[in-house]
Design an enzyme around this catalytic site. Structure first.
Site, PDB file in Angstrom:
ATOM      1  N   LYS A 259       0.851  -1.194   0.000  1.00  0.00           N
ATOM      2  CA  LYS A 259       0.000   0.000   0.000  1.00  0.00           C
ATOM      3  C   LYS A 259       0.890   1.247   0.000  1.00  0.00           C
ATOM      4  CE  LYS A 259      -3.953  -2.028   2.419  1.00  0.00           C
ATOM      5  NZ  LYS A 259      -4.964  -1.890   1.348  1.00  0.00           N
ATOM      6  N   ARG A 333     -10.114 -11.757   1.281  1.00  0.00           N
ATOM      7  CA  ARG A 333     -10.962 -12.797   0.698  1.00  0.00           C
ATOM      8  C   ARG A 333     -10.267 -14.159   0.703  1.00  0.00           C
ATOM      9  NH1 ARG A 333     -11.383  -9.408  -4.736  1.00  0.00           N
ATOM     10  NH2 ARG A 333     -11.055  -7.763  -3.203  1.00  0.00           N
TER      11      ARG A 333
HETATM   12  N1  BES Z   1      -8.067  -4.016   3.912  1.00  0.00           N
HETATM   13  C1  BES Z   1      -8.239  -3.605   2.575  1.00  0.00           C
HETATM   14  C2  BES Z   1      -9.547  -2.868   2.336  1.00  0.00           C
HETATM   15  C3  BES Z   1      -9.733  -1.549   3.044  1.00  0.00           C
HETATM   16  C4  BES Z   1      -9.473  -0.380   2.374  1.00  0.00           C
HETATM   17  C5  BES Z   1     -10.212  -1.491   4.322  1.00  0.00           C
HETATM   18  C6  BES Z   1      -9.667   0.834   3.008  1.00  0.00           C
HETATM   19  C7  BES Z   1     -10.414  -0.284   4.961  1.00  0.00           C
HETATM   20  C8  BES Z   1     -10.140   0.883   4.307  1.00  0.00           C
HETATM   21  C9  BES Z   1      -8.217  -4.797   1.631  1.00  0.00           C
HETATM   22  O1  BES Z   1      -7.456  -5.869   2.020  1.00  0.00           O
HETATM   23  C10 BES Z   1      -7.658  -4.314   0.329  1.00  0.00           C
HETATM   24  O2  BES Z   1      -6.539  -3.916   0.319  1.00  0.00           O
HETATM   25  N2  BES Z   1      -8.476  -4.353  -0.724  1.00  0.00           N
HETATM   26  C11 BES Z   1      -8.063  -3.912  -1.991  1.00  0.00           C
HETATM   27  C12 BES Z   1      -8.526  -4.930  -3.002  1.00  0.00           C
HETATM   28  C13 BES Z   1      -7.990  -4.696  -4.386  1.00  0.00           C
HETATM   29  C14 BES Z   1      -6.517  -5.006  -4.433  1.00  0.00           C
HETATM   30  C15 BES Z   1      -8.756  -5.560  -5.333  1.00  0.00           C
HETATM   31  C16 BES Z   1      -8.732  -2.558  -2.274  1.00  0.00           C
HETATM   32  O3  BES Z   1      -9.906  -2.401  -1.950  1.00  0.00           O
HETATM   33  O4  BES Z   1      -8.058  -1.672  -2.771  1.00  0.00           O
HETATM   34 ZN    ZN Z   2      -5.405  -5.674   1.445  1.00  0.00          ZN
END
Ligand code: BES
Ligand code: ZN
Ligand code: ZN
Length: 482
Positions: A259, A333
């Protein structure tokens, strides 16, 4: 460490009290003198949110409800007013505070008490200075006046305890709460409330070949855990359990798809789903709810270290399906999928997953709603919506058409762990559905699961989202089945 709640049948003249009014008239039990009464009425008519009267021995807080037609809106109004009053109440250093309602919707006093208790929470165990102690200056007893029996007191006490537990878990940073530590905390909650907790450690997870959980764990130096929480009362109303599954990513760096920018902010809260499930099991056990419920919490951190799983990997999951990794940041997931297939062994009536799963859900609903989706009967969605309205953890349903499933097809494996940029919350749900052999509802709490600033009594960082929703859902469910 929070105010105790009890009931009283009389208000003494020296008692500090919160009086909730359903109309512009004061009740006889509010013992104010003539000038105070006149002043109060005048201020109420001027539509002030609240009126405070400082008498010699006591403080009186008078609140006139604005909305009496929808009881649940009034309740929320009162929770918010409680938040707005929290500092003023603290400043008075009261040892006890009575709360009573007059001609207001049923449940008004409880709602105010709930809002106040949730507003008094603070996560200050790492503060070594006095400032933290000041925050504890809340009344140690809240006395509910009116037609309030022990069951209601017990419910409110337990529910707010459960939210506190859930918040503490979320707010704890990963250097103090890795996956095994989370398992220990869940065990403690189980011992306090009386639900059973079994922890599967890495060896067992490997033996079971939970490929999703193990893949996410590969970049971490800490082992994963898989927690099984169970509340099984003597005579449950349901023959088949309700299985709740909570995402337990104790920290989400994104893994090798790391991230960037501020996207890693508050990613210690990526186990808010796990914290919610723990809170709900706590409520069910503590209130002796006649429902058989199982909680599953797969947990690990998601890091880019060592032998971290990579984009392009193909992972064989617990149910033997092969998943092509399109992005290591779609880790939630992966661990939930294994838990959802594992749930089959309980032949559940319904599976409900709760997870901070996608930025997409947060972009769609902000922090106002839990995104709900799934293939379960509409009656469950209706019950969730009704429960959500009451506690103001509202659900908003997303479509779950099979066409969305096409977005996560893989050329080289059974399925990919990401779709494109479109409909990200839904494709995540569709991914989970592939692993569900029983009816599934999935709640994405990426928006409301952690907050950058206080949303009234939903305090920032970990507000404890989902605990009240699912506890009330289970309660209504047991009432409906009986
Ligand atoms: N934990 C994150 C989702 C999230 C984002 C929670 C912001 C709380 C606040 C999750 O694991 C994630 O990183 N999801 C990605 C998925 C993508 C790579 C398909 C996302 O939503 O960007
Ligand atoms: Zn994630
Ligand atoms: Zn995540």
């Amino acid at each position: 460490m929070k105010p105790e709640i009890s009931s009283i049948s009389q208000i003494s003249p020296a008692q500090s009290v919160v009086c909730i009014l359903g109309k512009e008239e004061l009740p006889g039990w509010l013992k104010l003198n003539k000038t105070e009464t006149e002043y109060a009425i005048k201020q109420i008519k001027a539509k002030e949110e609240y009126v405070i009267i400082n008498s010699y021995f006591k403080v009186t807080y008078i609140i006139r409800t604005k909305n009496n037609s929808d009881y649940y809106k009034t309740w929320e109004e009162l929770r918010k007013t409680a938040f707005n009053l929290r500092k003023l109440i603290r400043a008075e250093n009261l040892s006890e505070l009575a709360i009573g309602a007059y001609e207001a919707p049923e449940g008004s006093a409880e709602a105010f008490a709930e809002g106040l208790i949730l507003s008094f929470y603070s996560f200050d165990k790492y503060k070594t200075k006095k400032e933290a102690a000041d925050k504890k200056n809340y009344p140690s007893r809240l006395l509910l006046y009116g037609d309030i029996d022990d069951l209601k007191i017990r419910w409110l006490t337990t529910l707010t305890d459960a939210v506190y537990i859930s918040r503490d878990l979320i707010n704890e940073p990963v250097n103090h709460l890795n996956a095994p530590a989370l398992a220990d905390e869940i065990k403690k909650a189980g011992e306090t409330a009386g639900f059973r907790v079994d922890i599967m450690t890495k060896g067992k997870i490997e033996a079971l070949k939970m490929g999703g959980l193990l893949a996410v764990n590969k970049g971490s130096v800490d082992p994963p855990v898989f927690c099984i929480l169970e509340w099984k009362p003597e005579k449950p109303v349901n023959a088949n359990p309700v299985v709740l599954i909570g995402k337990g990513i104790v920290y989400d760096t994104g893994g090798l798809n790391i991230k960037t920018g501020d996207y890693m902010d508050n990613m210690k809260a990526d186990m808010a789903g796990a914290a919610a499930v723990t809170g709900v099991l706590f409520t069910a056990a503590k209130t002796n709810m006649p429902v058989h419920v199982i909680g599953l919490v797969p947990a690990t951190d998601n890091r880019p270290g060592g032998n971290a799983y990579t984009q392009g990997d193909i992972i064989t999951m617990f149910n033997k399906m092969n998943v092509e990794i399109g992005n290591t940041d779609a880790e939630g997931r992966m661990i939930l999928a294994d838990a959802i297939s594992y749930a089959s062994k309980y032949t559940p009536e319904i599976i409900i997953s709760i997870a901070t799963l996608t930025g997409s859900a947060a972009m769609t609903f902000g922090f106002q709603a839990l995104a709900a989706m799934g293939n379960a009967d509409e009656k469950y969605f209706r019950l969730l919506k009704e429960s959500g309205d009451e506690v103001y953890e509202r659900t908003a349903q997303l479509p779950f058409w099979e066409e969305y499933g096409e977005l996560i097809k893989s050329d080289i494996a059974d399925i990919r762990n990401v779709g494109g940029r479109e409909a990200g919350a839904i494709t995540a749900g569709k991914f989970l559905e592939n692993f569900a052999e029983y009816p599934l509802i999935h709640l994405d709490i990426a928006g409301p699961g952690s907050l950058k600033k206080d949303d009234y009594y939903r305090l920032k960082d970990g507000p404890g989202t989902g605990v009240r929703l699912l506890s009330v859902f289970l309660k209504k469910y047991t009432e409906g089945v009986k």
